[in-house]
Scaffold this active site. Structure first.
Site, short mmCIF file in Angstrom:
data_model
loop_
_atom_site.label_atom_id
_atom_site.label_comp_id
_atom_site.label_asym_id
_atom_site.label_seq_id
_atom_site.Cartn_x
_atom_site.Cartn_y
_atom_site.Cartn_z
N TYR A 185 86.37 61.12 44.88
CA TYR A 185 86.02 59.45 44.75
C TYR A 185 88.07 59.91 44.26
O TYR A 185 88.50 60.25 43.77
CB TYR A 185 85.44 59.39 43.88
CG TYR A 185 84.21 58.25 44.35
CD1 TYR A 185 84.40 57.32 44.97
CD2 TYR A 185 83.11 59.02 44.28
CE1 TYR A 185 83.30 56.38 45.74
CE2 TYR A 185 81.89 58.28 44.92
CZ TYR A 185 82.21 57.19 45.38
OH TYR A 185 80.95 56.34 45.93
N ASP A 236 96.26 51.89 51.20
CA ASP A 236 97.32 51.86 49.32
C ASP A 236 97.99 53.28 49.85
O ASP A 236 98.27 54.55 49.35
CB ASP A 236 95.86 52.28 48.63
CG ASP A 236 96.81 51.99 47.21
OD1 ASP A 236 97.79 51.55 46.92
OD2 ASP A 236 96.35 52.25 45.91
N LYS A 288 88.99 52.57 46.08
CA LYS A 288 88.17 52.51 47.05
C LYS A 288 88.45 52.70 47.80
O LYS A 288 89.12 52.52 48.67
CB LYS A 288 87.89 50.74 46.42
CG LYS A 288 86.85 50.60 45.25
CD LYS A 288 85.07 50.66 45.28
CE LYS A 288 84.47 51.01 45.10
NZ LYS A 288 83.63 52.36 44.38
C1 F6R Z 1 91.90 50.34 45.12
C2 F6R Z 1 92.12 50.50 43.97
C3 F6R Z 1 90.81 51.57 43.01
C4 F6R Z 1 91.59 52.69 42.14
C5 F6R Z 1 90.51 52.95 40.86
C6 F6R Z 1 90.90 54.26 40.33
O1 F6R Z 1 92.79 49.74 45.06
O2 F6R Z 1 93.24 50.40 43.36
O3 F6R Z 1 89.59 51.97 43.65
O4 F6R Z 1 91.74 53.93 42.82
O5 F6R Z 1 90.68 51.90 40.45
O6 F6R Z 1 92.33 54.00 40.16
P1 F6R Z 1 93.06 54.72 39.18
O7 F6R Z 1 92.08 55.83 38.61
O8 F6R Z 1 94.20 54.77 39.19
O9 F6R Z 1 92.22 53.65 37.22
MG MG Z 2 93.34 49.18 47.30
MG MG Z 3 94.44 51.11 44.91
#
Ligand code: F6R
Ligand code: MG
Ligand code: MG
Length: 373
Positions: free
Chosen positions: A230, A11, A233
């Site tokens: 974290y 990503d 994902k």
């Molecule tokens: C995976 C993804 C999610 C984000 C998570 C937190 O592609 O996009 O796991 O990393 O939803 O994202 P924020 O903190 O940017 O809302």
């Molecule tokens: Mg993703």
């Molecule tokens: Mg993402």
């Protein structure tokens, strides 16, 4: 000379939140892979699933080849520059290290690779999932490679009668790879005991029993193990060889009709059903539902056919409707119980911080414990 399939996925930025990459970003990655890979790659294909871009490459350099990994790393870093220039959200999110060190494992992008002698006809499937983690493939792989109720080939095809060896990794271990190899059907219950815990035990690869050919490889990286916290994902990729000595394409795909609940969705912190989607599909409802795409290819002398979109058939529309219903049902209970992930898997620290604060406000009442009574 053996053929290697390598898929690297990251990503590196997306439109309007965590939805999908822009056309410009995809083109920037394509241009870079074309340029960087012109001497080494037999072929390549770029696709996206949700906000993740996957670079699928065929070559003769074997797995874990620094020069191959570098092609993807350069494409992702160049892509990140472009994503920043467009103001995309989460630009470079999955690139956790600054400089390339010879192998993208441990640097953020997900990697799945396998090397084999090409069969005269070599069909394989490339899976990419967004808003979930590598354990999402545990159930479908268990059903496809170990359960004759799903895979009649385990009973019908003499070539599969010995079963399959599952290599399972304990992804909570960060010092070294902690793995176990278990054969199905002999060790079926042991396999089940591990795979029921998909946040900790993840199928890394599957081979035909007794040191036979590799059938499946899965990315196992957990970004929080790399970053120490974290960061999103782990959106896993997987390659599966099909037909003849392996399960048929339809046997590998059948388990995705379940729409099983996986970790993922909003803020990476919820349980949501996994929806099989078309290639190049974005994300919508509640930053989900967690989505999986599958492209079927045939490869000959390293050259890929165009992809066949496995979840495009009208059959999967009913499955998608069912998964939508399951997602809406789960969302009705908001943050309660099974809807939200356990403490160890929450992407955000807010709840844990709050609990620490509340801990100090608790006090002990005099007399015997009612909870223990
Ligand atoms: C995976 C993804 C999610 C984000 C998570 C937190 O592609 O996009 O796991 O990393 O939803 O994202 P924020 O903190 O940017 O809302
Ligand atoms: Mg993703
Ligand atoms: Mg993402």
């Amino acid at each position: 000379m053996d053929l290697t399939l390598s898929v690297l996925k990251a990503d590196i930025g997306s439109i309007g939140g965590h939805i999908c990459p822009s056309e410009g970003l995809l083109n920037a990655v394509r241009k870079c892979v074309k340029q960087e890979g012109k001497h080494l790659l037999a072929d390549w294909h770029i696709s996206y699933t949700g906000d993740d871009i996957a670079i699928l490459m065929t070559h003769r350099e074997g797995v874990n080849c620094a020069r191959i990994h570098e092609i993807a790393w350069v494409a992702f870093t160049q892509g990140t520059k472009f994503a920043k220039s467009e103001g995309l959200y989460g630009a470079g999110q999955d690139l956790l290290k600054d400089a390339f060190s010879g192998n993208v494992r441990g640097m953020g992008p997900a990697v799945a690779e396998m090397e084999f002698e090409e069969r005269p006809s070599e069909p394989f499937l490339f899976f990419a999932a967004d808003k979930t983690d590598p354990g999402a493939y545990n159930l479908p792989l268990y059903l496809a490679f170990a359960d004759p109720m799903n895979t009649p080939g385990l009973l019908l095809a003499p070539s599969m009668k010995e079963g399959f060896d599952f290599t399972i990794m304990d992804v909570s271990e960060t010092e070294a790879d902690r793995i176990i190899e278990l054969r199905a059907p002999e060790r079926l219950y042991d396999i089940a005991v591990l795979l029921r815990d998909p946040e900790r035990y993840v199928v890394e690869s599957i081979r035909a029993a007794g040191g036979g050919e590799t059938a499946a490889v899965i990315s196992t990286s957990r970004l929080h193990n790399i970053a120490g916290k974290y960061t999103g994902k782990d959106d896993p990729v997987m390659l599966v060889r099909v037909q003849k000595d392996f399960p048929a394409t339809g046997e590998i795909l059948a388990p995705y009709a379940i729409g099983h609940y996986v970790a993922g969705g909003m803020r990476g912190s919820h349980n949501m059903p996994l929806m099989p989607v078309h290639q190049d599909t974005g994300i919508s409802y509640f930053d989900g539902p967690p989505s999986v795409s599958c492209a079927a290819f045939s490869v000959h002398n390293g050259k890929l056919t165009e992809p066949a979109d496995c979840f495009a058939s009208p059959f999967w529309n009913t499955v998608r409707d069912n998964v939508s219903q399951k997602a809406i049902e789960m969302r009705r209970q908001g943050f309660f119980g099974a809807a939200m992930l356990g403490m160890d898997e929450l992407e955000y620290t807010g709840i844990v911080d709050r609990l620490h604060g509340l801990n100090n406000e608790f006090s002990f009442r005099e007399g015997p414990s009612k909870a223990a009574a």
